[in-house]
Write a protein that holds these residues in place. Structure first.
Motif, PDB file in Angstrom:
ATOM      1  N   ARG A  61       0.870  -1.180   0.000  1.00 56.02           N
ATOM      2  CA  ARG A  61       0.000   0.000   0.000  1.00 56.02           C
ATOM      3  C   ARG A  61       0.905   1.228   0.000  1.00 56.02           C
ATOM      4  O   ARG A  61       1.683   1.430   0.923  1.00 56.02           O
ATOM      5  N   VAL A  69      -6.911   6.124   3.756  1.00 58.05           N
ATOM      6  CA  VAL A  69      -6.547   4.712   3.885  1.00 58.05           C
ATOM      7  C   VAL A  69      -7.420   4.070   4.948  1.00 58.05           C
ATOM      8  O   VAL A  69      -7.889   4.739   5.870  1.00 58.05           O
ATOM      9  N   THR A  70      -7.624   2.782   4.832  1.00 62.32           N
ATOM     10  CA  THR A  70      -8.413   2.070   5.835  1.00 62.32           C
ATOM     11  C   THR A  70      -7.589   1.906   7.101  1.00 62.32           C
ATOM     12  O   THR A  70      -6.365   1.933   7.069  1.00 62.32           O
ATOM     13  N   MET A  71      -8.275   1.723   8.221  1.00 58.15           N
ATOM     14  CA  MET A  71      -7.596   1.583   9.512  1.00 58.15           C
ATOM     15  C   MET A  71      -7.371   0.112   9.885  1.00 58.15           C
ATOM     16  O   MET A  71      -6.884  -0.177  10.961  1.00 58.15           O
ATOM     17  N   ASP A  72      -7.743  -0.814   8.995  1.00 56.86           N
ATOM     18  CA  ASP A  72      -7.546  -2.222   9.309  1.00 56.86           C
ATOM     19  C   ASP A  72      -6.052  -2.547   9.310  1.00 56.86           C
ATOM     20  O   ASP A  72      -5.268  -1.919   8.610  1.00 56.86           O
TER      21      ASP A  72
END
Length: 94
Positions: A61, A69-72
């Protein structure tokens, strides 16, 4: 009337014979540096253009300033942060 009470009690008695449920195994601890970020620390300070010719075996990424951006968290995903001057500023797992 007695038979109906017996029929109601029978399933409860059978349930008492069942073994207790086994709790699920805990998730294994994430492997430190599972994404290989430690080996890629030499990229920090270099131009982001270098990434265009590189090949990565895992999920990568590329994160630029202001980018959503996703927090996963994924221990196997390599995150490469690029600053506003198009220089690689950070390489990490997540």
């Amino acid at each position: 009337m007695r038979y109906s009470a017996l029929l109601l009690a029978l399933p409860l008695g059978l349930m008492a014979c069942l073994p207790a449920p086994v709790p699920p195994a805990p998730d294994p601890a994430p492997v430190e540096d599972a994404c290989g970020a430690r080996a890629r620390q030499g990229l920090v300070g270099q131009s982001a253009q270098k990434l265009e010719v590189m090949r990565f075996g895992k999920t990568v990424r590329i994160i630029r300033p202001g980018m959503a951006v996703t927090m996963d968290y994924s221990a196997e995903r390599l995150n490469i942060n690029i600053d506003a001057t198009e220089v690689i500023s950070r390489v990490s797992c997540g």
